[in-house]
Write a protein that holds these residues in place. Structure first.
Motif, PDB file in Angstrom:
ATOM      1  N   MET A 122       5.380  14.956  -9.630  1.00 58.98           N
ATOM      2  CA  MET A 122       6.699  15.126 -10.747  1.00 58.98           C
ATOM      3  C   MET A 122       6.004  15.668 -12.214  1.00 58.98           C
ATOM      4  O   MET A 122       4.871  15.677 -12.387  1.00 58.98           O
ATOM      5  N   GLN A 123       7.027  15.800 -13.088  1.00 60.97           N
ATOM      6  CA  GLN A 123       6.610  16.259 -14.274  1.00 60.97           C
ATOM      7  C   GLN A 123       7.231  15.545 -15.423  1.00 60.97           C
ATOM      8  O   GLN A 123       8.279  14.660 -15.035  1.00 60.97           O
ATOM      9  N   GLY A 124       6.975  15.609 -16.557  1.00 58.80           N
ATOM     10  CA  GLY A 124       7.507  14.844 -17.747  1.00 58.80           C
ATOM     11  C   GLY A 124       7.381  13.397 -17.800  1.00 58.80           C
ATOM     12  O   GLY A 124       6.464  12.818 -17.387  1.00 58.80           O
ATOM     13  N   THR A 125       8.509  12.739 -18.345  1.00 58.31           N
ATOM     14  CA  THR A 125       8.467  11.239 -18.391  1.00 58.31           C
ATOM     15  C   THR A 125       8.223  10.611 -17.164  1.00 58.31           C
ATOM     16  O   THR A 125       7.608   9.448 -17.063  1.00 58.31           O
ATOM     17  N   VAL A 126       8.881  11.040 -16.388  1.00 62.89           N
ATOM     18  CA  VAL A 126       8.936  10.495 -14.677  1.00 62.89           C
ATOM     19  C   VAL A 126       7.334  10.391 -14.551  1.00 62.89           C
ATOM     20  O   VAL A 126       6.810   9.434 -13.998  1.00 62.89           O
ATOM     21  N   SER A 127       6.708  11.397 -14.540  1.00 62.16           N
ATOM     22  CA  SER A 127       5.413  11.515 -14.207  1.00 62.16           C
ATOM     23  C   SER A 127       4.606  10.442 -15.003  1.00 62.16           C
ATOM     24  O   SER A 127       3.633   9.860 -14.280  1.00 62.16           O
ATOM     25  N   ASP A 128       4.723  10.506 -16.224  1.00 67.48           N
ATOM     26  CA  ASP A 128       3.840   9.697 -17.149  1.00 67.48           C
ATOM     27  C   ASP A 128       4.084   8.267 -16.892  1.00 67.48           C
ATOM     28  O   ASP A 128       3.081   7.534 -16.747  1.00 67.48           O
ATOM     29  N   PHE A 129       5.452   7.881 -16.381  1.00 65.55           N
ATOM     30  CA  PHE A 129       5.593   6.627 -16.155  1.00 65.55           C
ATOM     31  C   PHE A 129       4.956   6.100 -15.061  1.00 65.55           C
ATOM     32  O   PHE A 129       4.476   4.923 -14.783  1.00 65.55           O
ATOM     33  N   ALA A 130       5.318   7.007 -13.977  1.00 68.39           N
ATOM     34  CA  ALA A 130       4.614   6.589 -12.593  1.00 68.39           C
ATOM     35  C   ALA A 130       3.131   6.749 -12.510  1.00 68.39           C
ATOM     36  O   ALA A 130       2.476   5.628 -12.011  1.00 68.39           O
ATOM     37  N   ALA A 131       2.572   7.501 -13.523  1.00 66.27           N
ATOM     38  CA  ALA A 131       0.981   7.301 -13.541  1.00 66.27           C
ATOM     39  C   ALA A 131       0.724   5.873 -14.263  1.00 66.27           C
ATOM     40  O   ALA A 131      -0.428   5.539 -13.767  1.00 66.27           O
ATOM     41  N   GLN A 132       1.395   5.610 -15.120  1.00 66.40           N
ATOM     42  CA  GLN A 132       1.071   4.216 -15.707  1.00 66.40           C
ATOM     43  C   GLN A 132       1.339   3.199 -14.920  1.00 66.40           C
ATOM     44  O   GLN A 132       0.484   2.344 -14.785  1.00 66.40           O
ATOM     45  N   LEU A 133       2.332   3.282 -14.158  1.00 70.95           N
ATOM     46  CA  LEU A 133       2.827   2.129 -13.285  1.00 70.95           C
ATOM     47  C   LEU A 133       1.757   2.191 -12.094  1.00 70.95           C
ATOM     48  O   LEU A 133       1.194   1.172 -11.614  1.00 70.95           O
ATOM     49  N   ALA A 134       1.222   3.305 -11.635  1.00 68.83           N
ATOM     50  CA  ALA A 134       0.034   3.389 -10.535  1.00 68.83           C
ATOM     51  C   ALA A 134      -1.232   2.734 -11.075  1.00 68.83           C
ATOM     52  O   ALA A 134      -1.683   1.759 -10.273  1.00 68.83           O
ATOM     53  N   MET A 135      -1.487   2.764 -12.332  1.00 69.19           N
ATOM     54  CA  MET A 135      -2.464   2.070 -12.700  1.00 69.19           C
ATOM     55  C   MET A 135      -2.516   0.551 -12.541  1.00 69.19           C
ATOM     56  O   MET A 135      -3.438  -0.264 -12.125  1.00 69.19           O
ATOM     57  N   ILE A 136      -1.287   0.164 -13.030  1.00 64.86           N
ATOM     58  CA  ILE A 136      -1.044  -1.481 -12.732  1.00 64.86           C
ATOM     59  C   ILE A 136      -1.006  -1.895 -11.305  1.00 64.86           C
ATOM     60  O   ILE A 136      -1.665  -2.901 -10.989  1.00 64.86           O
TER      61      ILE A 136
ATOM     62  N   GLY B 253       0.837  -1.110  -0.068  1.00 69.57           N
ATOM     63  CA  GLY B 253      -0.076   0.056   0.135  1.00 69.57           C
ATOM     64  C   GLY B 253       0.946   1.165  -0.060  1.00 69.57           C
ATOM     65  O   GLY B 253       0.416   2.365  -0.708  1.00 69.57           O
ATOM     66  N   LEU B 254       1.912   1.351   0.863  1.00 68.19           N
ATOM     67  CA  LEU B 254       2.739   2.498   0.761  1.00 68.19           C
ATOM     68  C   LEU B 254       3.403   2.575  -0.289  1.00 68.19           C
ATOM     69  O   LEU B 254       3.738   4.005  -1.052  1.00 68.19           O
ATOM     70  N   ILE B 255       3.857   1.639  -1.127  1.00 66.23           N
ATOM     71  CA  ILE B 255       4.674   1.573  -2.407  1.00 66.23           C
ATOM     72  C   ILE B 255       3.594   2.439  -3.477  1.00 66.23           C
ATOM     73  O   ILE B 255       3.983   3.198  -4.177  1.00 66.23           O
ATOM     74  N   THR B 256       2.335   1.566  -3.537  1.00 61.78           N
ATOM     75  CA  THR B 256       1.561   2.152  -4.528  1.00 61.78           C
ATOM     76  C   THR B 256       1.141   3.607  -4.326  1.00 61.78           C
ATOM     77  O   THR B 256       1.060   4.328  -5.130  1.00 61.78           O
ATOM     78  N   LEU B 257       1.059   3.967  -2.915  1.00 62.53           N
ATOM     79  CA  LEU B 257       0.773   5.556  -2.570  1.00 62.53           C
ATOM     80  C   LEU B 257       1.743   6.170  -2.894  1.00 62.53           C
ATOM     81  O   LEU B 257       1.749   7.466  -3.522  1.00 62.53           O
ATOM     82  N   GLY B 258       3.150   5.878  -2.634  1.00 63.45           N
ATOM     83  CA  GLY B 258       4.294   6.800  -3.234  1.00 63.45           C
ATOM     84  C   GLY B 258       4.501   6.841  -4.700  1.00 63.45           C
ATOM     85  O   GLY B 258       4.720   7.757  -5.272  1.00 63.45           O
ATOM     86  N   ILE B 259       4.005   6.077  -5.459  1.00 63.75           N
ATOM     87  CA  ILE B 259       4.205   6.196  -6.908  1.00 63.75           C
ATOM     88  C   ILE B 259       2.954   7.061  -7.287  1.00 63.75           C
ATOM     89  O   ILE B 259       3.370   7.790  -8.204  1.00 63.75           O
ATOM     90  N   MET B 260       1.724   6.912  -6.681  1.00 61.77           N
ATOM     91  CA  MET B 260       0.780   8.064  -6.944  1.00 61.77           C
ATOM     92  C   MET B 260       1.225   9.510  -6.709  1.00 61.77           C
ATOM     93  O   MET B 260       1.037  10.295  -7.653  1.00 61.77           O
ATOM     94  N   LEU B 261       1.889   9.533  -5.672  1.00 61.65           N
ATOM     95  CA  LEU B 261       2.360  10.869  -5.290  1.00 61.65           C
ATOM     96  C   LEU B 261       3.382  11.390  -6.132  1.00 61.65           C
ATOM     97  O   LEU B 261       3.377  12.481  -6.638  1.00 61.65           O
ATOM     98  N   VAL B 262       4.413  10.466  -6.544  1.00 62.55           N
ATOM     99  CA  VAL B 262       5.444  10.729  -7.861  1.00 62.55           C
ATOM    100  C   VAL B 262       4.619  11.240  -8.990  1.00 62.55           C
ATOM    101  O   VAL B 262       4.903  12.187  -9.886  1.00 62.55           O
ATOM    102  N   ALA B 263       3.559  10.335  -9.563  1.00 61.61           N
ATOM    103  CA  ALA B 263       2.752  10.886 -10.867  1.00 61.61           C
ATOM    104  C   ALA B 263       2.015  12.138 -10.373  1.00 61.61           C
ATOM    105  O   ALA B 263       2.402  12.748 -11.746  1.00 61.61           O
ATOM    106  N   ARG B 264       1.780  12.489  -9.350  1.00 63.79           N
ATOM    107  CA  ARG B 264       0.924  13.609  -9.256  1.00 63.79           C
ATOM    108  C   ARG B 264       1.804  14.844  -9.093  1.00 63.79           C
ATOM    109  O   ARG B 264       1.567  16.144  -9.746  1.00 63.79           O
TER     110      ARG B 264
END
Length: 309
Positions: free
Chosen positions: A227-241, A214-225
């Motif tokens: 961060m900017q650019g490719t890092v944000s896009d990658f984190a957003a897609q990883l959060a979906m999974i 749960g903490l890992i998933t929440l952390g990925i969601m925060l990065v997606a929110r």
């Protein structure tokens, strides 16, 4: 369904026959292809769970060879069948192996999400950000529709197309993880029907995924929110999974609470219809499953019910 499950586990060649027929029909009957492919993967998972890991692997390998040979003899693209096998049968066998070893549905679902995350990482690592490729494909679809006299405002909005293309790979792999999870759950239900009717319901009702995940998933969601650019896009897609197991955890909470409240199947039908027609409802349910990691709605409901009583 019980008769089919009993036939599958009655012998290795019976299982191979069901998987092979499903695999052959996957590409030859496109409207039913995905359903049959999920069925084939569920058979592999059932044999793995009920008979053994090696037996499941043997059934998968033999059925894959038969399926590929069939397409080769017909002059069809065997590579398509191979991709279907590697992207669904293999992860289903792997998750069934995890479930058999740990006897934890949560661990098995997390391994399915890990498979999707590894695919996403591999795509970004080998090819870079695929959003430009997806944008090109969506533009080609829009052009083809325009030639046919059709027009969809969503496909003509350049900004919206950019946003959608940035998430398409994550959507694809999240859908794949959902397919793996669905096949695994079908196999587990089959096993329950054969061995201990009602056990799957109890196991599903108690599905939880642990604080660490749960903490890992929440952390990925925060990065997606943030961060900017490719890092944000990658984190957003990883959060979906990563949220796919929590979607199932959310469903488990709903099923459990409705069962304890004595509500009928009509409520569940309404919820599934809502999930099918309102995509935002799916995200809300996954968010609820993630919150359950810390709140534990089922325990709170039981405690409140005890106090009321």
């Amino acid at each position: 369904m019980k008769a089919l499950a009993a036939y599958i586990i009655s012998g290795r060649w019976q299982a191979v026959l069901v998987v092979s027929i499903s695999g052959v029909l996957t590409v030859t009957l496109p409207p039913l292809g995905s359903m049959l492919n999920y069925l084939a993967a569920a058979v592999v998972a059932l044999v793995t769970l009920h008979v053994g890991v090696l037996a499941g692997l043997q059934v998968m390998v033999i059925a894959a060879a038969v399926t590929l040979l069939f397409y080769q003899l017909l002059g069809q693209q065997a590579a398509v069948a191979l991709v279907l096998i590697l992207m669904l049968w293999l992860p289903c066998w792997t998750t069934a192996f995890v479930l058999r070893q740990t006897n934890s549905l949560g661990q098995a679902l997390k391994s399915a999400a890990l498979f999707g995350a590894c695919l996403l990482l591999m795509v970004f690592g080998l090819y870079g950000d695929p959003s430009a490729w997806w944008l090109q494909q969506l533009q080609q679809v829009e052009a083809s529709l325009a030639e046919g006299g059709f027009s969809f405002p969503a496909l003509t909005d350049a900004e919206l197309l950019q946003e959608v293309s940035a998430l398409m790979t994550g959507v694809l792999f999240a859908s794949l993880v959902i397919g793996v999870a669905a096949s695994l759950l079908l196999a587990r239900w089959w096993q329950s029907v054969l061995v201990h009717p009602g056990a799957f319901r109890d196991e599903f009702y108690e599905l939880r995924l642990g604080y660490g995940n749960g903490l890992i998933t929440l952390g990925i969601m925060l990065v997606a929110r943030f961060m900017q650019g490719t890092v944000s896009d990658f984190a957003a897609q990883l959060a979906m999974i990563m949220l796919v197991p929590y979607l199932l955890a959310g469903l488990a909470v709903i099923h459990s609470l409705l069962n304890r409240a004595g509500r009928g199947g009509g409520w569940l039908i309404a919820i599934y219809v809502l999930l099918a027609i309102v995509p935002q409802a799916t995200l809300m349910l996954a968010a609820g499953g993630l919150l359950d990691t810390w709140i534990d709605f089922r325990r709170r409901f039981t405690r409140d019910e005890g106090r009321t009583g």
